[in-house]
Enzyme design. Structure first.
Site, mmCIF file in Angstrom:
data_model
loop_
_atom_site.group_PDB
_atom_site.id
_atom_site.type_symbol
_atom_site.label_atom_id
_atom_site.label_comp_id
_atom_site.label_asym_id
_atom_site.label_seq_id
_atom_site.Cartn_x
_atom_site.Cartn_y
_atom_site.Cartn_z
ATOM 1 N N HIS A 161 57.345 36.990 -5.852
ATOM 2 C CA HIS A 161 58.210 38.141 -5.585
ATOM 3 C C HIS A 161 59.533 37.654 -5.018
ATOM 4 O O HIS A 161 59.580 37.017 -3.964
ATOM 5 C CB HIS A 161 57.521 39.096 -4.603
ATOM 6 N N GLU B 90 61.092 37.939 -1.299
ATOM 7 C CA GLU B 90 60.291 37.474 -0.166
ATOM 8 C C GLU B 90 60.737 36.064 0.237
ATOM 9 O O GLU B 90 60.014 35.077 0.094
ATOM 10 C CB GLU B 90 58.809 37.579 -0.539
ATOM 11 N N HIS C 116 53.431 35.125 0.235
ATOM 12 C CA HIS C 116 54.243 36.337 0.077
ATOM 13 C C HIS C 116 54.791 36.722 1.442
ATOM 14 O O HIS C 116 54.412 36.166 2.464
ATOM 15 C CB HIS C 116 53.377 37.497 -0.445
ATOM 16 N N GLU D 146 50.421 36.774 3.509
ATOM 17 C CA GLU D 146 51.642 37.556 3.717
ATOM 18 C C GLU D 146 52.192 37.102 5.057
ATOM 19 O O GLU D 146 51.583 37.347 6.099
ATOM 20 C CB GLU D 146 51.327 39.057 3.773
HETATM 21 O O1 0X9 Z 1 51.339 43.507 -3.841
HETATM 22 C C1 0X9 Z 1 51.343 42.275 -3.861
HETATM 23 O O2 0X9 Z 1 51.442 41.615 -4.885
HETATM 24 C C2 0X9 Z 1 51.223 41.516 -2.565
HETATM 25 N N1 0X9 Z 1 51.908 42.189 -1.514
HETATM 26 S S1 0X9 Z 1 53.543 42.182 -1.512
HETATM 27 O O3 0X9 Z 1 53.975 43.066 -0.469
HETATM 28 N N2 0X9 Z 1 54.040 40.735 -1.127
HETATM 29 O O4 0X9 Z 1 54.010 42.523 -2.799
HETATM 30 C C3 0X9 Z 1 49.750 41.385 -2.234
HETATM 31 C C4 0X9 Z 1 49.065 40.526 -3.215
HETATM 32 C C5 0X9 Z 1 47.602 40.410 -3.008
HETATM 33 N N3 0X9 Z 1 47.098 39.503 -3.953
HETATM 34 C C6 0X9 Z 1 46.594 39.877 -5.145
HETATM 35 N N4 0X9 Z 1 46.479 41.125 -5.472
HETATM 36 N N5 0X9 Z 1 46.183 38.935 -5.935
HETATM 37 ZN ZN ZN Z 2 54.833 39.616 -2.594
#
Ligand code: 0X9
Ligand code: ZN
Length: 750
Positions: free
Chosen positions: A176, A179, A302, A376
């Site tokens: 992302h 981030e 992240h 995170e």
């Molecule tokens: O939504 C996401 O992809 C992640 N949070 S963020 O706020 N950085 O966008 C969490 C990802 C959790 N991991 C997976 N779903 N594999």
């Molecule tokens: Zn993310």
């Protein structure tokens, strides 16, 4: 931190916007607000009244949202409760840019490189510099090429020659774009692994066993875009052909792709793309994994929220090794806390954060069996993505501490964990079974699994673990005498003669338990009548549902069986109903009903009150408003509340209450259980069974001179050394250790 004074940012050769500087996206008037989400309706409302969710909110919590001035006015006019985190988003972004521009050029000495976020050019320059600095252990890897033609780069860091069979660990970041703290974390991992290669013994050992790959920027196009054009860009830069751009790379991986928590709408920030691995960035990462089948573990960094997240993301169901993931996640959380004091939460994605299918860690674990986490990093929403300069260093330090701890546990051919914390006390005289997970990261590498134990500091003894199912093994600690101390560790032997232990540094660190005995001071299972118990007392106000003893008849709120269905049928409960009765049959109405015990025992230090209870109050006109109260008394007149229960369940639940702070030693112990329907009428049903008061002290055994719970040769030799004089073996207290004392000892010989 390496003294890389010679590195300065070089201009980015792969920047597609080499000509006129791109026009920056304006967030004029926008702000970030933290909203209290008191109901599912609040969640839906704020979703409609925001342009982007910065952190995820569940009903009952708070979350941050990016809003336009119009949306903020609409929120003002709504019932939503909120506070402002970032009042002027454009100003916050401009201030961040100014801090970066004003930073001393090429400031790379000591930790200065981590004093401000760094753009892609600076990241690439530093990767090159790190490889150039230590070509013996670091080399550039190129995972693939982004949609816009930028290389996805990283480092291989290891003291092992390329091709040496060894487990590999992958740290990657910035799927992302916005981030930025995650990219800095990836860079810090690379930096510290190289920096510590010779002078940090932990890192030195890891580099001699593991091949590390660090890919700090998986989404270089998006990352560039977030620097040049739109600070809050998240996805990659796919032209979706409908006027929207970007696929969420962390929804594009091919394990359960297209499931919950991913969008099919190209405009969405969680757009999953047209197909699994449709994007060159995620496909390149998959190919990298496939080219390195030795990858046994991964952290995908992240920001933000301070979470250590394990699979699954696509479902709230636990994965088959959830206990192993949790214990390693907790170890990472602990490493973070000891590095900086920061508090992170460890848990599975689906239940800790939200459902998100098509994420990298689901694929990494689901398709490849690698132990994978999403971390995170900072913060918890005060600044969100626009991390203040001063927080970057503590952020990356704590995340690296977690990465190192993970590598030490998971970067081995086998990984050991316990399902439950090792108990501080074991019951004497009975065997204790531990549930042990042995995850074989490299198949066929384990030759033997055993529990090592030593009692009272004597010689280590070994018992083989027995296979239960899957990766679950059982370790049995045999019955031990009261008063003994037992140290344990788990040892898994590997092909080639080395081994993996839990705790990792055993036997210098061990799991220790004290062996204690349970002494029941009082026990009442409600099976036979005891007229000293009172079912309803003077002063009670309930008009129905008064306590009775018997075999209950169920309603949808009241139990059908007592707690120990096998050992009897009777318990105490609030009002007997009739077969087929409604939920409200004989429930507590109109006030209070009290179940009062007689004096149960005399208080002893360490005594605990245990009982089983049933309490249901979520039905009826005014659900969840009443509470169930348990009180104790040292004199029968003044009462101290030992427990209150508000939560409802149609199941028996156990209670275990330490009485030390509630009753003075020597006082008579009484207990009462109060069920009540106060205020607005509601449906209240309670039941009580198997009340016990117990202690966990050892009874002294005559003849046990050293108090280790066993009468053996050690005690005998102490006694003989005191023969004819006074001493601890003078059991009869006649001033001389002699024949009668020896007789006592021999008669209690263990
Ligand atoms: O939504 C996401 O992809 C992640 N949070 S963020 O706020 N950085 O966008 C969490 C990802 C959790 N991991 C997976 N779903 N594999
Ligand atoms: Zn993310």
């Amino acid at each position: 931190m390496l003294p890389l004074l010679s590195i300065i940012a070089v201009s980015c050769a792969f920047n597609a916007n080499d000509g006129a500087p791109p026009e920056r996206h304006s967030y004029a008037g926008e702000s970030v607000v933290r909203v209290k989400l008191k109901s599912i309706r609040d969640v839906r409302l704020i979703d409609a009244l925001s342009i982007d969710m910065w952190s995820h909110g569940i009903y009952g919590g708070v979350a941050e949202y990016q809003v336009t001035p119009e949306q903020r006015r609409a929120i003002d006019a709504s019932h939503l409760e909120y506070c402002v985190m970032i009042d002027d988003l454009d100003a916050a972004i401009a201030a961040e840019r100014k801090r970066i521009e004003d930073a001393p050029e090429g400031g790379v000495a000591d930790f200065a490189w981590f004093a401000q976020p760094k753009d892609l050019a600076a990241i690439n320059a530093r990767l090159d510099a790190l490889a150039a600095l230590r070509p013996d252990i670091a080399s550039i890897v190129t995972v693939g090429t982004s949609l816009e033609g930028r290389p996805i780069r990283g480092l291989r860091i290891s003291a092992l020659a390329v091709g040496t069979p060894a487990p590999a660990i992958l740290f990657d970041a910035t799927q992302h774009a916005r981030e930025w703290a995650a990219a800095m974390t990836g860079m810090f991992c690379a930096d510290q692994l190289i920096e510590g290669a010779d002078n940090d013994p932990r890192i030195h050992t890891l580099l001699s066993q593991i091949e590390f790959f660090v890919i700090p920027c998986v989404n270089p196009d998006g990352y560039s875009h977030s620097w040049t054009t739109a600070r809050l860009w998240r996805k990659n830069r796919r032209n979706n052909g409908d006027g929207t751009f970007g696929v969420d790379l962390n929804r594009n991986w091919g394990y359960q792709w297209g499931g919950a928590g991913a969008s099919s709408d190209p405009a969405s920030e969680t757009y999953r793309g047209l197909a699994a691995f449709s994007e060159p960035e995620s496909a390149a990462m998959r190919d990298f994994y496939n080219a390195h089948p030795n990858i046994v573990a991964n952290i995908d960094f992240h920001s933000y929220s301070q979470l250590v997240l394990a699979p699954w993301g696509y479902t709230t169901a636990p994965n088959a090794e959830a206990a192993l993931f949790q214990s390693i996640g907790e170890a990472m959380k602990g490493a973070i806390a000891s590095e900086t004091g920061a508090n992170y939460i460890a848990g599975p994605i689906g239940t800790t954060l939200y459902l998100a299918s098509g994420g990298s860690v689901d694929w990494s674990y689901g398709a490849r069996g690698a132990l994978s986490w999403t971390i995170e990093v900072r913060d918890t929403g005060t600044y969100g993505f626009i991390i203040p300069d001063g927080e970057i260093l503590p952020c990356v330090r704590e995340s690296f501490a977690a990465a190192l701890t993970m590598a030490e546990i998971a970067g081995r051919p086998a990984v050991i964990s316990l399902d439950a914390a090792f108990p501080a006390t074991l019951m004497s005289g009975v065997a204790t079974t531990l549930a042990v997970r042995v995850h074989e990261a490299v198949a066929g590498s384990v030759t033997d699994r055993s529990l090592m134990r030593r009692v009272n500091g004597q010689a280590w003894q070994s018992t083989a673990l027995t296979l239960d199912s899957g990766d679950l093994y059982l370790a049995v600690i045999p019955p031990l005498p009261c008063g003994a101390t037992v140290d344990c560790y788990i040892e898994v032997a590997l092909v080639g003669g080395s081994s993996v232990r839990y705790p990792t540094t055993a036997p210098s660190a061990v799991l220790t338990a004290a062996v204690v005995a349970e002494q029941v001071l009082a026990e009442y299972p409600f099976e036979v009548a005891n007229t000293q118990w009172s079912y309803g007392i003077a002063g009670d106000s309930a008009t129905s549902g008064v306590w009775v003893r018997g075999d209950p008849i169920a309603t949808s709120a009241q139990c059908e069986d007592d707690h120990t269905a096998a050992a009897g049928v009777q318990c105490a409960f609030t009002g007997q109903g009739t077969v087929g009765g409604s939920a409200g049959a004989a429930d507590v109405d109109g006030g209070v009903t009290t179940l009062l015990s007689p004096v149960l025992c005399t208080m002893t230090a360490g005594a605990r009150l245990q009982y089983w209870y049933w309490y249901s109050n979520n039905l009826g006109g005014a659900p969840n408003l009443d509470e169930f109260v348990v009180q104790v008394s040292a004199n029968g007149t003044s009462w101290t509340t030992a427990a209150t229960v508000q939560s409802s369940a149609t199941a028996w639940r156990a209670a275990d209450i330490a009485l030390d702070a509630l009753i003075p030693v020597g006082a008579p112990v009484r207990v009462k259980f109060v069920a009540q329907d106060l205020n607005a009428g509601s449906l209240v049903e309670a039941a009580i069974d198997d009340v016990r008061i117990l202690t966990t002290a050892c009874t002294a055994i005559a003849g046990d001179v050293n108090g280790d719970g066993i009468v053996n040769g050690q005690d005998l030799s102490t006694l003989l050394s005191q023969w004819g004089s006074s001493g601890s073996a003078d059991f009869d207290g006649d001033g001389s250790v002699s024949g009668p004392d020896l007789a006592v000892l021999l008669s209690n010989w263990s």
